[in-house]
Design a protein around this motif. Structure first.
Motif, PDB file in Angstrom:
ATOM      1  N   SER A  48       0.845  -1.197   0.000  1.00 35.35           N
ATOM      2  CA  SER A  48       0.000   0.000   0.000  1.00 35.35           C
ATOM      3  C   SER A  48       0.881   1.248   0.000  1.00 35.35           C
ATOM      4  O   SER A  48       2.028   1.211   0.433  1.00 35.35           O
ATOM      5  N   VAL A  49       0.336   2.314  -0.464  1.00 26.56           N
ATOM      6  CA  VAL A  49       1.059   3.585  -0.547  1.00 26.56           C
ATOM      7  C   VAL A  49       0.602   4.496   0.592  1.00 26.56           C
ATOM      8  O   VAL A  49      -0.599   4.675   0.810  1.00 26.56           O
ATOM      9  N   ALA A  50       1.563   5.089   1.364  1.00 25.97           N
ATOM     10  CA  ALA A  50       1.212   5.975   2.481  1.00 25.97           C
ATOM     11  C   ALA A  50       0.501   7.223   1.986  1.00 25.97           C
ATOM     12  O   ALA A  50       0.872   7.789   0.950  1.00 25.97           O
ATOM     13  N   ALA A  51      -0.528   7.611   2.698  1.00 27.07           N
ATOM     14  CA  ALA A  51      -1.272   8.824   2.337  1.00 27.07           C
ATOM     15  C   ALA A  51      -0.478  10.057   2.750  1.00 27.07           C
ATOM     16  O   ALA A  51       0.368  10.012   3.641  1.00 27.07           O
ATOM     17  N   GLU A  52      -0.747  11.176   2.113  1.00 30.69           N
ATOM     18  CA  GLU A  52      -0.124  12.439   2.499  1.00 30.69           C
ATOM     19  C   GLU A  52      -0.598  12.841   3.894  1.00 30.69           C
ATOM     20  O   GLU A  52      -1.714  12.510   4.316  1.00 30.69           O
ATOM     21  N   SER A  53       0.250  13.547   4.635  1.00 27.02           N
ATOM     22  CA  SER A  53      -0.126  14.003   5.977  1.00 27.02           C
ATOM     23  C   SER A  53       0.168  15.482   6.130  1.00 27.02           C
ATOM     24  O   SER A  53       0.933  16.065   5.345  1.00 27.02           O
ATOM     25  N   ALA A  54      -0.450  16.077   7.122  1.00 32.12           N
ATOM     26  CA  ALA A  54      -0.221  17.488   7.441  1.00 32.12           C
ATOM     27  C   ALA A  54      -0.197  17.630   8.948  1.00 32.12           C
ATOM     28  O   ALA A  54      -0.804  16.841   9.679  1.00 32.12           O
ATOM     29  N   SER A  55       0.529  18.612   9.422  1.00 32.96           N
ATOM     30  CA  SER A  55       0.606  18.830  10.868  1.00 32.96           C
ATOM     31  C   SER A  55      -0.225  20.038  11.270  1.00 32.96           C
ATOM     32  O   SER A  55      -0.456  20.952  10.464  1.00 32.96           O
ATOM     33  N   LEU A  56      -0.678  19.995  12.495  1.00 31.04           N
ATOM     34  CA  LEU A  56      -1.457  21.103  13.064  1.00 31.04           C
ATOM     35  C   LEU A  56      -0.707  21.616  14.285  1.00 31.04           C
ATOM     36  O   LEU A  56      -0.375  20.852  15.183  1.00 31.04           O
ATOM     37  N   THR A  57      -0.386  22.893  14.305  1.00 25.45           N
ATOM     38  CA  THR A  57       0.342  23.511  15.413  1.00 25.45           C
ATOM     39  C   THR A  57      -0.547  24.539  16.093  1.00 25.45           C
ATOM     40  O   THR A  57      -1.184  25.358  15.420  1.00 25.45           O
ATOM     41  N   ILE A  58      -0.595  24.465  17.412  1.00 20.43           N
ATOM     42  CA  ILE A  58      -1.412  25.415  18.182  1.00 20.43           C
ATOM     43  C   ILE A  58      -0.471  26.320  18.955  1.00 20.43           C
ATOM     44  O   ILE A  58       0.379  25.862  19.720  1.00 20.43           O
ATOM     45  N   THR A  59      -0.572  27.605  18.747  1.00 21.08           N
ATOM     46  CA  THR A  59       0.269  28.572  19.440  1.00 21.08           C
ATOM     47  C   THR A  59      -0.587  29.650  20.086  1.00 21.08           C
ATOM     48  O   THR A  59      -1.788  29.759  19.810  1.00 21.08           O
ATOM     49  N   GLY A  60       0.030  30.427  20.885  1.00 20.63           N
ATOM     50  CA  GLY A  60      -0.666  31.528  21.555  1.00 20.63           C
ATOM     51  C   GLY A  60      -0.057  31.756  22.919  1.00 20.63           C
ATOM     52  O   GLY A  60       0.753  30.950  23.397  1.00 20.63           O
ATOM     53  N   THR A  61      -0.419  32.838  23.527  1.00 21.78           N
ATOM     54  CA  THR A  61       0.107  33.184  24.845  1.00 21.78           C
ATOM     55  C   THR A  61      -1.031  33.674  25.714  1.00 21.78           C
ATOM     56  O   THR A  61      -1.783  34.579  25.324  1.00 21.78           O
ATOM     57  N   ILE A  62      -1.180  33.054  26.865  1.00 23.24           N
ATOM     58  CA  ILE A  62      -2.157  33.518  27.844  1.00 23.24           C
ATOM     59  C   ILE A  62      -1.471  34.549  28.733  1.00 23.24           C
ATOM     60  O   ILE A  62      -0.454  34.257  29.370  1.00 23.24           O
ATOM     61  N   THR A  63      -1.977  35.749  28.755  1.00 20.57           N
ATOM     62  CA  THR A  63      -1.339  36.833  29.495  1.00 20.57           C
ATOM     63  C   THR A  63      -2.254  37.329  30.603  1.00 20.57           C
ATOM     64  O   THR A  63      -3.485  37.271  30.480  1.00 20.57           O
ATOM     65  N   PRO A  64      -1.678  37.804  31.691  1.00 20.58           N
ATOM     66  CA  PRO A  64      -2.505  38.371  32.764  1.00 20.58           C
ATOM     67  C   PRO A  64      -3.127  39.685  32.314  1.00 20.58           C
ATOM     68  O   PRO A  64      -2.672  40.302  31.342  1.00 20.58           O
ATOM     69  N   PRO A  65      -4.190  40.101  32.991  1.00 20.60           N
ATOM     70  CA  PRO A  65      -4.773  41.405  32.652  1.00 20.60           C
ATOM     71  C   PRO A  65      -3.730  42.504  32.792  1.00 20.60           C
ATOM     72  O   PRO A  65      -2.799  42.396  33.586  1.00 20.60           O
ATOM     73  N   SER A  66      -3.892  43.543  32.009  1.00 20.96           N
ATOM     74  CA  SER A  66      -2.954  44.657  32.064  1.00 20.96           C
ATOM     75  C   SER A  66      -3.338  45.596  33.208  1.00 20.96           C
ATOM     76  O   SER A  66      -4.449  46.124  33.238  1.00 20.96           O
ATOM     77  N   CYS A  67      -2.414  45.774  34.156  1.00 23.52           N
ATOM     78  CA  CYS A  67      -2.659  46.650  35.298  1.00 23.52           C
ATOM     79  C   CYS A  67      -1.507  47.635  35.452  1.00 23.52           C
ATOM     80  O   CYS A  67      -0.354  47.321  35.121  1.00 23.52           O
ATOM     81  N   ASN A  68      -1.825  48.808  35.967  1.00 22.89           N
ATOM     82  CA  ASN A  68      -0.815  49.833  36.245  1.00 22.89           C
ATOM     83  C   ASN A  68      -0.984  50.332  37.670  1.00 22.89           C
ATOM     84  O   ASN A  68      -2.106  50.462  38.163  1.00 22.89           O
ATOM     85  N   VAL A  69       0.139  50.617  38.331  1.00 31.01           N
ATOM     86  CA  VAL A  69       0.096  51.167  39.678  1.00 31.01           C
ATOM     87  C   VAL A  69       0.732  52.549  39.657  1.00 31.01           C
ATOM     88  O   VAL A  69       1.751  52.769  38.990  1.00 31.01           O
ATOM     89  N   ASN A  70       0.117  53.491  40.367  1.00 30.52           N
ATOM     90  CA  ASN A  70       0.608  54.867  40.376  1.00 30.52           C
ATOM     91  C   ASN A  70       0.453  55.491  41.757  1.00 30.52           C
ATOM     92  O   ASN A  70      -0.494  55.182  42.494  1.00 30.52           O
ATOM     93  N   PHE A  71       1.395  56.379  42.090  1.00 30.99           N
ATOM     94  CA  PHE A  71       1.303  57.216  43.273  1.00 30.99           C
ATOM     95  C   PHE A  71       1.007  58.643  42.840  1.00 30.99           C
ATOM     96  O   PHE A  71       1.418  59.068  41.760  1.00 30.99           O
ATOM     97  N   THR A  72       0.317  59.403  43.701  1.00 36.01           N
ATOM     98  CA  THR A  72       0.163  60.827  43.433  1.00 36.01           C
ATOM     99  C   THR A  72       1.526  61.508  43.532  1.00 36.01           C
ATOM    100  O   THR A  72       2.446  61.016  44.189  1.00 36.01           O
ATOM    101  N   SER A  73       1.643  62.654  42.850  1.00 36.21           N
ATOM    102  CA  SER A  73       2.893  63.439  42.830  1.00 36.21           C
ATOM    103  C   SER A  73       4.070  62.607  42.349  1.00 36.21           C
ATOM    104  O   SER A  73       5.218  62.808  42.784  1.00 36.21           O
ATOM    105  N   ASN A  74       3.772  61.648  41.462  1.00 38.74           N
ATOM    106  CA  ASN A  74       4.818  60.762  40.924  1.00 38.74           C
ATOM    107  C   ASN A  74       5.575  60.016  42.019  1.00 38.74           C
ATOM    108  O   ASN A  74       6.729  59.616  41.827  1.00 38.74           O
ATOM    109  N   GLY A  75       4.920  59.843  43.162  1.00 37.20           N
ATOM    110  CA  GLY A  75       5.547  59.094  44.245  1.00 37.20           C
ATOM    111  C   GLY A  75       6.634  59.855  44.973  1.00 37.20           C
ATOM    112  O   GLY A  75       7.439  59.250  45.689  1.00 37.20           O
ATOM    113  N   VAL A  76       6.680  61.170  44.823  1.00 39.74           N
ATOM    114  CA  VAL A  76       7.726  61.977  45.480  1.00 39.74           C
ATOM    115  C   VAL A  76       7.163  62.620  46.750  1.00 39.74           C
ATOM    116  O   VAL A  76       6.152  63.313  46.716  1.00 39.74           O
ATOM    117  N   ILE A  77       7.815  62.377  47.863  1.00 42.26           N
ATOM    118  CA  ILE A  77       7.514  63.061  49.125  1.00 42.26           C
ATOM    119  C   ILE A  77       8.703  63.954  49.447  1.00 42.26           C
ATOM    120  O   ILE A  77       9.791  63.463  49.752  1.00 42.26           O
TER     121      ILE A  77
END
Length: 204
Positions: free
Chosen positions: A1-30
């Motif tokens: 028998s003759v082997a059938a053609e094949s193809a590959s399937l690749t799954i990619t992606g990146t799970i990232t945390p929510p985007s958060c920012n932290v700030n102090f008033t007066s740019n954090g200068v006391i």
């Protein structure tokens, strides 16, 4: 028998945390501005006036986030100062105020997290952990120890601590400085305070 053609399937992606920012008033200068040398004690460590600064954390989507302070001047913290100005604290709770021009330790400070925090305008309690986030307890008004995680949750003290996911959290922290003995410093020349700490967001 003759082997059938094949193809590959690749799954990619990146799970990232929510985007958060932290700030102090007066740019954090006391800025305390000019401080008269008479504010120091000749033979004892001396606590100085505290200062409040607002902190806010903004997230694009609701997120469980903690904060962690670090001391960028840790080597300049004056041993024994924290206990001298707040008897329930140790050196581990303090932050350095830098060195004078002749290499003397100026003093230090501790940071308290106040009970005025809101998450999406609703009152919350600050939570602390002794096991890097496995369990949480109500912190009350306590010191923000360098390297320790803090987050927010149930507003009812002495109830099970449930961490709150939020878009925006707001509140105040208080910086509480103290100075070395004037006999240990060259107060005949200006001494510039050089405290520096950072706050890091940690996604839970």
């Amino acid at each position: 028998s003759v082997a059938a053609e094949s193809a590959s399937l690749t799954i990619t992606g990146t799970i990232t945390p929510p985007s958060c920012n932290v700030n102090f008033t007066s740019n954090g200068v006391i800025d305390y501005g000019p401080i008269d040398a008479s504010a120091l004690s000749k033979n004892a460590f001396k606590q100085f006036k505290s200062a409040n600064v607002n902190i806010s954390i903004d997230c694009a989507t609701k997120a469980n986030v903690a904060i962690k302070f670090s001391d960028n001047r840790a080597s300049s913290l004056l041993a024994g100062l924290m206990t001298a100005i707040a008897t329930d604290l140790t050196d581990n709770d303090g932050y350095g105020l830098g060195l004078s021009s002749d290499g003397k330790k100026i003093g230090g400070y501790f940071i308290t997290v106040n009970q005025d925090f809101t998450a999406d305008t609703k009152a919350v309690q600050t939570l602390k952990t002794a096991d890097n986030g496995s369990t949480w307890q109500h912190a009350g008004v306590g010191a923000a120890t360098p390297g320790k995680l803090l987050t927010w949750g149930s507003a009812v003290p002495n109830t099970p601590t449930t961490i709150t996911a939020f878009n925006k959290i707001e509140g105040t922290v208080t910086v509480n400085p103290g100075f070395n003995k004037s006999s240990e410093l060259s107060v005949t020349a200006p001494i510039k305070l050089d405290g520096s700490s950072s706050v890091q967001l940690v996604y839970l």
